[in-house]
Design an enzyme around this catalytic site. Structure first.
Site, short mmCIF file in Angstrom:
data_model
loop_
_atom_site.label_atom_id
_atom_site.label_comp_id
_atom_site.label_asym_id
_atom_site.label_seq_id
_atom_site.Cartn_x
_atom_site.Cartn_y
_atom_site.Cartn_z
N ARG A 252 6.14 5.60 1.65
CA ARG A 252 4.99 6.52 1.72
C ARG A 252 4.75 6.93 3.16
O ARG A 252 5.12 6.18 4.09
CB ARG A 252 3.76 5.77 1.17
N SER B 246 -4.64 3.19 3.91
CA SER B 246 -4.82 2.47 2.65
C SER B 246 -4.93 0.96 2.90
O SER B 246 -5.83 0.29 2.35
CB SER B 246 -3.62 2.78 1.73
N LYS C 142 0.79 -1.23 0.00
CA LYS C 142 0.00 0.00 0.00
C LYS C 142 0.83 1.29 0.00
O LYS C 142 0.36 2.36 0.38
CB LYS C 142 -1.02 0.06 1.16
N HIS D 51 7.41 -7.43 -1.77
CA HIS D 51 7.23 -6.72 -0.50
C HIS D 51 8.22 -7.23 0.55
O HIS D 51 8.19 -6.80 1.69
CB HIS D 51 5.80 -6.94 0.03
N THR E 62 2.95 0.58 -4.86
CA THR E 62 3.60 -0.47 -5.65
C THR E 62 3.14 -0.46 -7.12
O THR E 62 3.96 -0.49 -8.04
CB THR E 62 3.27 -1.86 -5.04
P1 A3P Z 1 -5.01 4.79 -1.35
O1 A3P Z 1 -5.63 3.60 -0.72
O2 A3P Z 1 -4.52 5.78 -0.33
O3 A3P Z 1 -5.83 5.43 -2.39
P2 A3P Z 1 -0.14 -0.45 -3.64
O4 A3P Z 1 -0.05 -0.32 -5.13
O5 A3P Z 1 1.21 -0.55 -2.98
O6 A3P Z 1 -1.08 -1.52 -3.25
O7 A3P Z 1 -0.69 0.92 -3.09
C1 A3P Z 1 -2.04 1.27 -3.24
C2 A3P Z 1 -2.18 2.75 -3.02
O8 A3P Z 1 -1.62 3.46 -4.13
C3 A3P Z 1 -3.64 3.16 -2.95
O9 A3P Z 1 -3.67 4.29 -2.09
C4 A3P Z 1 -3.91 3.52 -4.40
O10 A3P Z 1 -5.04 4.31 -4.60
C5 A3P Z 1 -2.64 4.26 -4.73
N1 A3P Z 1 -2.37 4.36 -6.18
C6 A3P Z 1 -2.60 3.43 -7.13
N2 A3P Z 1 -2.22 3.89 -8.33
C7 A3P Z 1 -1.75 5.14 -8.13
C8 A3P Z 1 -1.24 6.15 -9.02
N3 A3P Z 1 -1.14 5.94 -10.32
N4 A3P Z 1 -0.86 7.31 -8.47
C9 A3P Z 1 -0.96 7.53 -7.15
N5 A3P Z 1 -1.44 6.63 -6.26
C10 A3P Z 1 -1.83 5.45 -6.76
#
Ligand code: A3P
Length: 318
Positions: free
Chosen positions: A149, A157, A68, A127, A71
């Site tokens: 982050r 998240s 979160k 991870h 990635t």
């Molecule tokens: P939020 O839940 O705060 O919206 P991961 O990819 O590590 O699982 O992280 C998920 C988080 O990254 C989520 O945060 C998601 O919305 C956000 N996210 C996904 N794509 C993104 C992008 N292109 N730019 C910014 N944040 C993004």
């Protein structure tokens, strides 16, 4: 053990029977502490398999993160940087696939068979914390990019994501309880601070091998950090590309707004071996820096900030 074969259950049972455990992260279940970090049993089995069997390609770059932390965003950006001269607006796989389908997770998808992937794409993701990475990654001299982050946004998240995936009600795992566990470090692939610190220290020790990127910096100055990544990956933007605004274009194509509106990311599904099916939209919630403000009181946020400051103190990471 035959190289690449999964551990027998009894061998794994023996390993986990000796590990500290906690009832911990309710939407996932029990967590076990292995090499200083907490894992769900199913994931731990795959992590151990990956440590024993994963072999990278010599040119692989490993995209690392705590869950979160952005990635999928990092995968989209890194892929877009290196494929910028091979794909165009109609052939770009990001239009048809979730970024996770383009860059596989090594411990989830490649633990048994390292080559079970499109070898033309020079990325794998994980991870796994720095100190527990398969030795083959360090020995092969693979480059690593880590995305970190704001810990408060990571918590919010993750808590939201796990509720959607597990289907358990918010009342069964209230945010207060998640926060309490998070502050104790009991969190999937956590403690979060140790996850970050491992990669941070490595980025200071071997900057040519480990690049440390912050989610918030990508939000405020995407093109600058995309150029940094391109240089690190050995594919810097040419003067001509700079003039054409190629980095800006990549930032736009990989933005939350663009990706989250694609049909595949609105309605597609993502299947991983042995894990529940994910709806792609779960990976695109709000994509903002600072959403924690909608969930945590200032008092709670300060408590968390204080813990992180203590853990990070003296590291140069603020
Ligand atoms: P939020 O839940 O705060 O919206 P991961 O990819 O590590 O699982 O992280 C998920 C988080 O990254 C989520 O945060 C998601 O919305 C956000 N996210 C996904 N794509 C993104 C992008 N292109 N730019 C910014 N944040 C993004």
């Amino acid at each position: 053990k035959i190289n690449g074969a999964p551990k027998t259950d009894s061998k794994f049972e023996e390993i986990i029977s000796n590990l500290p455990k906690d009832n911990g992260w309710k939407s996932i279940g029990q967590l076990y502490k292995y090499q200083g970090f907490w894992y769900a049993p199913l994931v731990l089995q795959k992590v151990i398999s990956a440590q024993e069997s994963f072999t990278p390609q010599p040119t692989d770059v490993v995209l690392c993160s705590s869950p979160k932390s952005g990635t999928a965003w990092l995968k989209a950006l890194a892929f877009s940087i290196v494929s910028r001269n091979q794909v165009n607006d109609s052939t770009n796989p990001l239009l048809e696939k979730l970024p996770h389908e383009i860059v596989p997770f090594l411990e989830i998808e490649l633990a048994q068979n390292s080559s079970n992937r499109n070898l033309e794409i020079p990325f794998v993701a994980t991870h796994i914390p720095y100190t527990s990475l398969p030795k083959s990654i360090i020995d092969s001299g693979c480059k690593i990019i880590y995305i970190c982050r704001d810990p408060k946004d990571v918590l919010i998240s993750h808590w939201n994501f796990d509720h959607k995936v597990s289907g358990i009600g918010l009342e069964s795992f209230p945010l207060e309880e998640a926060l309490e566990q998070y502050c104790k470090g009991i969190y999937p692939y956590g403690p979060y601070w140790d996850h970050v610190l491992g990669f941070w220290k490595a980025s200071l020790e071997v900057p040519e091998k480990v690049l440390f990127v912050k989610y918030e910096d990508l939000k405020t100055d995407g093109p600058f950090h995309v150029k940094r990544m391109a240089k690190f990956l050995g594919q810097p933007f040419s003067v001509e590309e700079e003039q054409q605004g190629v980095a800006e274009n990549i930032v736009k194509k990989c933005s939350f707004e663009t990706l989250s509106r694609l049909e595949v990311n609105k309605n597609g599904k993502y299947y991983l071996p042995d894990l529940p099916t994910f709806e792609n939209k779960y990976f695109f919630r709000k994509g903002k820096a600072g959403d924690w403000k909608n969930y945590l009181t200032n008092e709670k946020a300060e408590k968390l900030d204080q813990i992180m400051e203590e853990k990070f103190s003296g590291s140069g990471l603020v």
